[in-house]
Structure formats: structure tokens, C-alpha cells
Design an enzyme around this catalytic site. Structure first.
Site, PDB file in Angstrom:
ATOM      1  CG  HIS A 124      -6.066  -2.162   8.392  1.00  0.00           C
ATOM      2  ND1 HIS A 124      -6.165  -0.861   8.832  1.00  0.00           N
ATOM      3  CD2 HIS A 124      -4.748  -2.485   8.532  1.00  0.00           C
ATOM      4  CE1 HIS A 124      -4.982  -0.425   9.197  1.00  0.00           C
ATOM      5  NE2 HIS A 124      -4.100  -1.387   9.035  1.00  0.00           N
ATOM      6  CG  ASN A 177      -9.362  -1.345  11.382  1.00  0.00           C
ATOM      7  OD1 ASN A 177      -8.340  -1.933  11.039  1.00  0.00           O
ATOM      8  ND2 ASN A 177      -9.869  -0.344  10.689  1.00  0.00           N
ATOM      9  CG  ASP A 234      -0.358  -0.565   2.466  1.00  0.00           C
ATOM     10  OD1 ASP A 234       0.886  -0.603   2.556  1.00  0.00           O
ATOM     11  OD2 ASP A 234      -1.101  -0.973   3.373  1.00  0.00           O
ATOM     12  CD  GLU A 275      -9.063   1.017   7.234  1.00  0.00           C
ATOM     13  OE1 GLU A 275      -9.046   0.067   8.047  1.00  0.00           O
ATOM     14  OE2 GLU A 275      -8.494   2.094   7.471  1.00  0.00           O
TER      15      GLU A 275
HETATM   16  C1  F6R Z   1       1.317  -1.504   6.064  1.00  0.00           C
HETATM   17  C2  F6R Z   1       0.049  -2.220   6.113  1.00  0.00           C
HETATM   18  C3  F6R Z   1      -0.795  -2.205   7.340  1.00  0.00           C
HETATM   19  C4  F6R Z   1       0.014  -2.447   8.611  1.00  0.00           C
HETATM   20  C5  F6R Z   1      -0.900  -2.390   9.831  1.00  0.00           C
HETATM   21  C6  F6R Z   1      -0.125  -2.580  11.118  1.00  0.00           C
HETATM   22  O1  F6R Z   1       1.930  -1.665   4.797  1.00  0.00           O
HETATM   23  O2  F6R Z   1      -0.321  -2.802   5.150  1.00  0.00           O
HETATM   24  O3  F6R Z   1      -1.803  -3.177   7.222  1.00  0.00           O
HETATM   25  O4  F6R Z   1       0.640  -3.692   8.527  1.00  0.00           O
HETATM   26  O5  F6R Z   1      -1.549  -1.154   9.864  1.00  0.00           O
HETATM   27  O6  F6R Z   1       0.732  -1.501  11.302  1.00  0.00           O
HETATM   28  P1  F6R Z   1       1.782  -1.498  12.512  1.00  0.00           P
HETATM   29  O7  F6R Z   1       2.786  -2.546  12.215  1.00  0.00           O
HETATM   30  O8  F6R Z   1       2.383  -0.105  12.460  1.00  0.00           O
HETATM   31  O9  F6R Z   1       1.004  -1.765  13.744  1.00  0.00           O
END
Ligand code: F6R
Length: 256
Positions: free
Chosen positions: A137, A135, A66, A142
Site C-alpha cells: 500500500h 502489502n 492519511d 490497499e
Molecule cells: C503513512 C502511510 C503508510 C506508511 C506505510 C509504512 O502515512 O501512508 O503508507 O508509509 O504503512 O509504514 P511504516 O513506515 O511504519 O513501515
């Protein structure tokens, strides 16, 4: 399958070793990569391992999950900047073999179509690395994203913008939209590793454990895939049923 380790360090070493094993087994592998706080120590370990064991990376291809819409490559919170800083620059990966969705594209819809198509043209993802949002994702898919989705634009939820606000100097700077690989793209990876660490992930990991396959919880799509490893530290696994904890002993033995 769960792998539960005592510390973040153990989780990161295990995950980095799995990435390295994949590269050694298949030098032309296509890796799906993630960003975020969870992956920083994973990439630090991988860089260290590759320094100790010089490996030909010239045929490796990577696709990130992403990117924020509206942040240039030089913005310190863009995912391109993150990847350069934590991995790509340190490994001297050829730029033409590393890919991120282009959050500055003029034709965003065209860029989305091209991104999913490029993964397929590369032969598909051999191994997809995932973190998880509080959440549920995966990527930036989302809650209520269709499981049939391909790369697309997503409006970030308030919860995600709050969670990610910790990386920005001001909460208002967190972009409102992002580009993300779709859930169908993720499910087409041959192998998936989902990594979660720390107490903030304990609730969502328990929710995922008990959930059926449900678009309200994007990570539950992974229950449709037959080669997923969930790698947790003790804190992220704290609310899992005790049966899963039997695995801890085994993993500690393996790690030790
Ligand atoms: C990032 C991504 C997100 C993160 C998720 C957890 O490329 O795809 O799904 O893996 O938001 O983020 P952290 O590791 O910062 O808790």
C-alpha cells in the site's frame, strides 16, 4: 531510480536533505508528507538540519497522506498527533498551512472531496514522500484500490492492521477505517520519493521491482510516473536483483 544506502541513518539523511533542498529551491513548495516508523528518523534529521540552517518556512504548505477515522487529534496514535510530535511543533509551522485528512469529519465524503480539491487549489504537490506497507500500500491505498482514486475512505486490510498494531497498546484498538489520498492524487505530484527500510520491506520491494502496473500492488502505480526515487537501506534492498546493487557503490561514494 533506486538510491540504496548502507544504513537507516544514511537513508534518513539523504531523504531529509532532498526535502530541505526542495524547500530551499522553492520556499512556497507544497509537500506531501507521510507518517509511520520509516519517517520518524527522516523527520528527526530534517529538524536537525533546519536547526543548523535556519530557513524561512512561512510559505511552505504540507498535506499529509492519511488519517485514521475515529481518532481525535489528541489521540497519541492519530497521525495529526504524530506530525505535531515529530515535525510541526518542532518547526513551528503555521497551523493553517499544514493539512491532514479529517478523520473526525461529520461529512466524510465532503471532507474527501475538499481535501483533493485543496491540493489542486494549492497548485499541486511539488514533492510527495511515501512509505510502503508490507502489502504494497501507498498512503492507505490497499490492494485493488483503483488507480484513478481521489481522497477516499478505506477499510484497512488485516495485514495493515496487524502491522500497525505495534504502535497501539492493544491490537483491537487499531481503527478499522482510514481516510487516504487517492492514487491519482499521488500520481499528480511532480516528484515522488518512496522510502523503505528494514528486512520487513525486502519482499515487497522485490515484488514491486518485478511487478507490472497492477492494482493488486498499489505501489506499482508509481511505474506510471516519470520522476520517482526509491530510497532503500541494504536490508530493504536485499532481494532486489544484483544489477540494482551496482548502484550501491555509487551511492556509497556519494554519501562518503
Ligand atoms: C503513512 C502511510 C503508510 C506508511 C506505510 C509504512 O502515512 O501512508 O503508507 O508509509 O504503512 O509504514 P511504516 O513506515 O511504519 O513501515
Amino acid at each position: 531510480m533506486y538510491k540504496i544506502f548502507e544504513t537507516v541513518d544514511d537513508v534518513s539523511r539523504y531523504t531529509a536533505q532532498r526535502l530541505l533542498d526542495k524547500i530551499l529551491a522553492k520556499p512556497a513548495a507544497v509537500l506531501g508528507l507521510a507518517t509511520g516508523g520509516t519517517m520518524e528518523p527522516v523527520y528527526a534529521q530534517l529538524v536537525q538540519m533546519l536547526q543548523q540552517q535556519p530557513t524561512d518556512l512561512s510559505r511552505l504548505t504540507t498535506f499529509n497522506l492519511d488519517e485514521y477515522i475515529g481518532l481525535t487529534e489528541s489521540h497519541v496514535q492519530s497521525y495529526r498527533y504524530y506530525m505535531d510530535e515529530h515535525l510541526f511543533d518542532k518547526l513551528n509551522l503555521p497551523r493553517e498551512r499544514v493539512h491532514l485528512p479529517d478523520g473526525m469529519a461529520e461529512d466524510i465524503d465532503g471532507a474527501c472531496l475538499a481535501y483533493s480539491a485543496a491540493i489542486q487549489a494549492a497548485g499541486g504537490l511539488d514533492l510527495q514522500l511515501l512509505g510502503i506497507g508490507s502489502n504494497g500500500h501507498i498512503g492507505f491505498n490497499e490492494p485493488y484500490t483503483r488507480f484513478s482514486s481521489r481522497t477516499h475512505v478505506i477499510a484497512l486490510s488485516e495485514q495493515t492492521r496487524r502491522d500497525n498494531g505495534r504502535f497501539f497498546s492493544d491490537q483491537d484498538e487499531v481503527p478499522i477505517h482510514a481516510l487516504t489520498l487517492g492514487i491519482q492524487d499521488i500520481l499528480e505530484a511532480k516528484e515522488i520519493m518512496l522510502v523503505a527500510t528494514g528486512p520487513n520491506k525486502a519482499e515487497v520491494m522485490a515484488e514491486l521491482h518485478h511487478s507490472g502496473v497492477d492494482e493488486a500492488l498499489p505501489a506499482s502505480a508509481l511505474k506510471q510516473h516519470d520522476n520517482v526515487t526509491i530510497v532503500l537501506d541494504r536490508e530493504a534492498a536485499a532481494l532486489l536483483p544484483s544489477a540494482e546493487w551496482r548502484a550501491v557503490q555509487t551511492v556509497q561514494l556519494l554519501a562518503g
